[in-house]
Structures are given as structure tokens and as C-alpha cells.
Design a protein around this motif. Structure first.
Motif, mmCIF file in Angstrom:
data_model
loop_
_atom_site.group_PDB
_atom_site.id
_atom_site.type_symbol
_atom_site.label_atom_id
_atom_site.label_comp_id
_atom_site.label_asym_id
_atom_site.label_seq_id
_atom_site.Cartn_x
_atom_site.Cartn_y
_atom_site.Cartn_z
ATOM 1 N N LEU A 84 12.415 3.772 8.422
ATOM 2 C CA LEU A 84 13.030 4.348 9.612
ATOM 3 C C LEU A 84 12.639 3.576 10.864
ATOM 4 C CD1 LEU A 84 13.407 8.076 10.467
ATOM 5 C CD2 LEU A 84 12.421 6.546 12.149
ATOM 6 N N LEU A 85 11.347 3.357 11.073
ATOM 7 C CA LEU A 85 10.892 2.694 12.290
ATOM 8 C C LEU A 85 11.299 1.220 12.317
ATOM 9 C CD1 LEU A 85 7.335 4.291 12.639
ATOM 10 C CD2 LEU A 85 9.446 4.926 13.824
ATOM 11 N N PHE A 86 11.331 0.586 11.161
ATOM 12 C CA PHE A 86 11.725 -0.823 11.096
ATOM 13 C C PHE A 86 13.192 -1.010 11.464
ATOM 14 C CE2 PHE A 86 13.320 -4.538 8.750
ATOM 15 C CZ PHE A 86 12.410 -5.512 9.149
ATOM 16 N N ASN A 87 14.028 -0.039 11.122
ATOM 17 C CA ASN A 87 15.471 -0.187 11.291
ATOM 18 C C ASN A 87 16.053 0.558 12.485
ATOM 19 O OD1 ASN A 87 16.547 -1.716 8.784
ATOM 20 N ND2 ASN A 87 15.165 -0.196 7.903
ATOM 21 N N LEU A 88 15.234 1.296 13.215
ATOM 22 C CA LEU A 88 15.757 2.170 14.259
ATOM 23 C C LEU A 88 16.495 1.402 15.351
ATOM 24 C CD1 LEU A 88 15.993 5.101 15.081
ATOM 25 C CD2 LEU A 88 13.786 4.918 16.245
ATOM 26 N N GLU A 89 15.928 0.309 15.821
ATOM 27 C CA GLU A 89 16.585 -0.458 16.881
ATOM 28 C C GLU A 89 17.887 -1.079 16.391
ATOM 29 O OE1 GLU A 89 15.926 -0.649 20.136
ATOM 30 O OE2 GLU A 89 14.480 0.937 19.632
ATOM 31 N N GLN A 90 17.900 -1.534 15.150
ATOM 32 C CA GLN A 90 19.128 -2.095 14.585
ATOM 33 C C GLN A 90 20.195 -1.025 14.449
ATOM 34 O OE1 GLN A 90 19.461 -5.312 14.129
ATOM 35 N NE2 GLN A 90 21.545 -5.241 13.299
ATOM 36 N N ALA A 91 19.785 0.184 14.087
ATOM 37 C CA ALA A 91 20.738 1.280 13.946
ATOM 38 C C ALA A 91 21.409 1.616 15.272
ATOM 39 C CB ALA A 91 20.031 2.512 13.381
ATOM 40 N N LYS A 92 20.679 1.464 16.364
ATOM 41 C CA LYS A 92 21.245 1.772 17.681
ATOM 42 C C LYS A 92 22.398 0.848 18.059
ATOM 43 C CE LYS A 92 16.947 3.672 19.611
ATOM 44 N NZ LYS A 92 15.869 3.467 20.617
ATOM 45 N N LYS A 93 22.502 -0.279 17.371
ATOM 46 C CA LYS A 93 23.561 -1.247 17.684
ATOM 47 C C LYS A 93 24.859 -0.948 16.942
ATOM 48 C CE LYS A 93 20.093 -4.885 18.344
ATOM 49 N NZ LYS A 93 19.569 -6.185 17.844
ATOM 50 N N THR A 94 24.835 0.010 16.028
ATOM 51 C CA THR A 94 26.053 0.310 15.277
ATOM 52 C C THR A 94 27.049 1.045 16.170
ATOM 53 O OG1 THR A 94 25.422 2.502 14.466
ATOM 54 C CG2 THR A 94 24.632 0.593 13.216
ATOM 55 N N SER A 95 28.311 1.025 15.778
ATOM 56 C CA SER A 95 29.375 1.666 16.561
ATOM 57 C C SER A 95 29.804 2.999 15.960
ATOM 58 C CB SER A 95 30.579 0.725 16.647
ATOM 59 O OG SER A 95 31.030 0.375 15.352
#
Length: 406
Positions: free
Chosen positions: A188-199
Motif C-alpha cells: 500500500l505505502l509503496f504504491n500510494l503515490e503511483q495510485a494518485k496518478k490514475t484517472s
């Protein structure tokens, strides 16, 4: 073949989607270990194929940056005995061929139990990640898998102190138990910033943001729903009781439901289709969530989302309703209110310290807890100790030290 004096072959097993989020941090931690240590770990990834929806499986592998499995057993669906037996037979062949130094299993699915059993019968050490969890409900097949896997494993890695207590109370020697934290939170923490970039928020009509922008908080609040466990959806009466509560919730807030194939099958079987609105294509017009009276009397269903899209939806939800175990943990870390549609949980720390509350299949309790959230009266939680994104590193450190010294 078995590793050499300074190289160790470890087989890591995935079988169903919850496993993917637990194995990905271990793969990264092994790579980091190999970059700075003399003894090298050679990971060998086995996908049992217990989760048989290839499209859904591939999406999670892609989002989590998992390597292609070295072996895909392709066991598919089946009754518990049939599925467990298939995995046991096929995985034993891999063990005899590869002769690993260690087998790592995660979670509590049928593949976890079958692969651990195959390994221990061949005297290959087994590490169980996410050990010690107990719901004390033996009607849950996962509970049986947890108990048996813990009983036969050599290294038991627990996410919270209650896991240690359960294992010690069950007669597991203390030297086999290691409190390391929650591996799900690593992903979760590793991917959280990347997830914020999704549309995904704008595609679902929940945000006015353009698809190529980083969506801020959604323009309208929504509830996120997951529902898939046999205990929730295989019994008509239980399914109807849960649905009654959800439809009351849907009168106040849009309910976004990425529907599991199992749930969709049972919904058709019970003739409940008329309670759901199916959105087969994206994007969705925001106005479609309300009728002419401004109400939202149905639940809005979508095909299952990938990990990053789902993480973004969960992080921005007003409330999450679920029967999943892992989501109880993730919402606790994200600080999102979680209403669990079960009467027990193998993750009680999410209730005592986190944002989770249990309502079983009681429609009144479902509505009451969501009302508390909408009125700003939801419980405030805290992140449990060691849920810090470093669990995989602690696991690899323990295993490396234990196996090289002994």
C-alpha cells in the motif's frame, strides 16, 4: 536445483489476488538483499492459478510490478478438496524438480495450505507470512487453512502481537515466531503515490479532474463496496439482508461496487439483478448516480479494477463496506472508515486500534454505522506498530540470518 553454499533458492507462492500484494514486497526485498550481501537468494515464483480470471490476475501483476511467474500451475477453480488436491499434486512436482532451500507461503488461501503441506512432507523448510491470524470461526475455510499452515511451518511471521499470542497458545515454540508487521501495508505505502496518478475517479464520474491530471479529492462523496466471501453471497438470506442495508445506504450516497465474478454469479442465481446498475463502459456521467428525485436507490456495479485504481478509490472513499480481510487493514492505515459485513475478524487490531467496525449482515447496523460516518461521528483510529512499509525487509533479514547460520 538446490542453491550452492552462497546461493539459496527460495520458492515464493502466489495463488489468488490477495497473495500478489504480499509477495511483491518480498521480491523487492530479495533484490535489495542481493545488492548488498555476499549470500545470494535466487527467487523462484510459482503461480498456482487458484485465481483463474487471467485478466484480473494479469492486471495485478502489472500494477504491482511483479515478474512473470517461473511456473504457472493453472489449477483453476473447484471445490476446496479438489482445488487443494490439485495444487498439492502439481506443486510437489515443482519441489522435486527444483529442490529449493525454502518455500514461502502467504495468507490463508487453499494454495497456502497445499504448498506448505507439500513442502513439509519433503522436509523443505516453510515460512508462513501473515501467520497467527484467527477469526475463531471454523465455518470459514480460510480459518482451517491458517491453523494447519501455522502448525506445520518452520518460520511464522506475524503482523501484530495478537498473532504471537495465538501461536503461543496453540503450542508453537517461541523461537519459530517473529513479529515483523503487516506485509500488505508494504504494498500500500509503496504504491500510494503511483495510485494518485490514475484517472479512475474522473472515469467513474466521481471527480471533475481531467484524465491526465492528478485527481484531488472527488467532487462527490461515495461509498466503496467489496463483497465476495462464500459466507456473504452463497446464502440467499444472508445476501438479501446485506443487500437491504446497502440499498438504504445507496439512498444517501453512491455505492461503487467492483463486482467479483463469484458475486455476480450468485446475484443472477438469486434473481437480484434489479437492485444493481451495471456500467459496462467508462467514462461514467456523474449525473447517472442520481435519479430524477436526487436519490441513489441502486448500487453501481463495475468490472473489477486493477490494484492501483482500487487503491485510489479506497483512499478517497467516504466509507468502505467490505467482507475482505486485507481491506480492513488498508483502511486502517489510510484512516478511512471501514464497515465490515461479518460478525468476526481475524484482524481484531483493526477494530481495537483502527477504523474498522463489525456489523455482520444486520441491515440496521449497516445503515447506522454509515450514518455515523456521513454525520462526522465515525471512529478515529491509529496505525498499528510496525505497519510501516518495512515488513518485507525484516522478513528477508530474519530468514537470511536463520538459514545461513543453520
Amino acid at each position: 536445483m538446490k542453491g550452492t553454499a552462497d546461493t539459496f533458492k527460495w520458492i515464493l507462492v502466489v495463488g489468488a489476488r490477495p497473495n500478489f500484494m504480499k509477495i511483491a514486497p518480498l521480491i523487492r526485498a530479495i533484490a535489495a538483499h542481493n545488492n548488498k550481501n555476499g549470500n545470494r537468494i535466487e527467487p523462484f515464483l510459482v503461480h498456482t492459478g487458484q485465481h483463474y480470471d487471467v485478466r484480473m490476475s494479469d492486471a495485478f501483476f502489472r500494477d504491482l510490478q511483479l515478474p512473470e511467474p517461473d511456473v504457472h500451475l493453472g489449477v483453476g477453480s473447484g471445490n476446496h478438496g479438489e482445488q487443494t488436491g490439485k495444487v498439492l499434486i502439481e506443486f510437489e512436482k515443482i519441489l522435486l524438480q527444483e529442490q529449493p532451500d525454502l518455500v514461502i507461503v502467504v495468507g490463508d488461501v487453499n494454495s497456502t495450505l497445499a504448498c506448505a503441506l507439500a513442502a513439509v512432507k519433503l522436509h523443505i523448510p516453510v515460512a508462513h507470512v501473515e501467520a497467527g491470524l484467527r477469526s475463531f470461526d471454523r465455518d470459514m475455510p480460510e480459518e482451517i487453512n491458517r491453523i494447519v499452515t501455522d502448525a506445520i511451518s518452520d518460520f511464522l511471521f506475524t503482523p501484530s502481537p495478537d498473532g504471537d499470542e495465538h501461536l503461543l497458545g496453540g503450542g508453537i515454540p517461541k523461537e519459530k515466531i517473529f513479529l515483523v508487521g503487516n506485509i500488505m501495508i508494504d504494498s500500500l505505502l509503496f504504491n500510494l503515490e503511483q495510485a494518485k496518478k490514475t484517472s479512475i475517479l474522473s472515469l467513474l464520474g466521481l471527480s471533475n479532474s481531467n484524465a491526465d491530471e492528478n485527481p484531488a479529492m472527488p467532487s462527490i462523496p461515495y461509498a466503496l463496496l467489496t463483497l465476495h466471501r462464500p459466507a456473504s453471497v452463497d446464502n440467499r438470506e444472508t445476501f438479501n439482508r446485506i443487500l437491504a442495508g446497502l440499498l438504504e445506504v445507496a439512498l444517501r450516497i453512491p455505492v461503487i461496487f467492483p463486482m467479483h465474478p463469484r458475486t455476480r454469479k450468485q446475484m443472477h442465481t438469486f434473481g437480484l439483478d434489479g437492485n444493481f446498475v451495471f456500467h459496462d463502459a467508462l467514462p461514467v456521467d456523474m449525473s447517472s448516480y442520481r435519479d430524477q428525485n436526487g436519490l441513489m436507490p441502486k448500487i453501481h456495479c463495475f468490472e473489477p479494477f486493477g490494484y492501483l485504481d482500487f487503491l485510489q478509490l479506497m483512499a478517497n472513499a467516504k466509507v468502505v463496506l467490505t467482507d475482505s480481510g486485507g481491506i480492513q487493514e488498508e483502511t486502517t492505515v489510510l484512516g478511512i472508515p471501514c464497515v465490515t459485513l461479518r460478525d468476526s475478524t481475524e484482524r481484531p487490531i483493526t477494530v481495537t486500534e483502527g477504523t474498522n467496525v463489525l456489523v455482520h449482515d444486520d441491515p440496521q447496523k449497516i445503515v447506522a454505522e454509515v450514518s455515523k460516518v456521513l454525520e462526522g461521528r465515525s471512529r478515529k483510529g491509529r496505525r498499528p506498530d510496525l505497519w510501516d512499509g518495512q515488513t518485507a525487509e525484516r522478513i528477508i533479514s530474519v530468514l537470511s540470518e536463520q538459514l545461513t547460520s543453520g
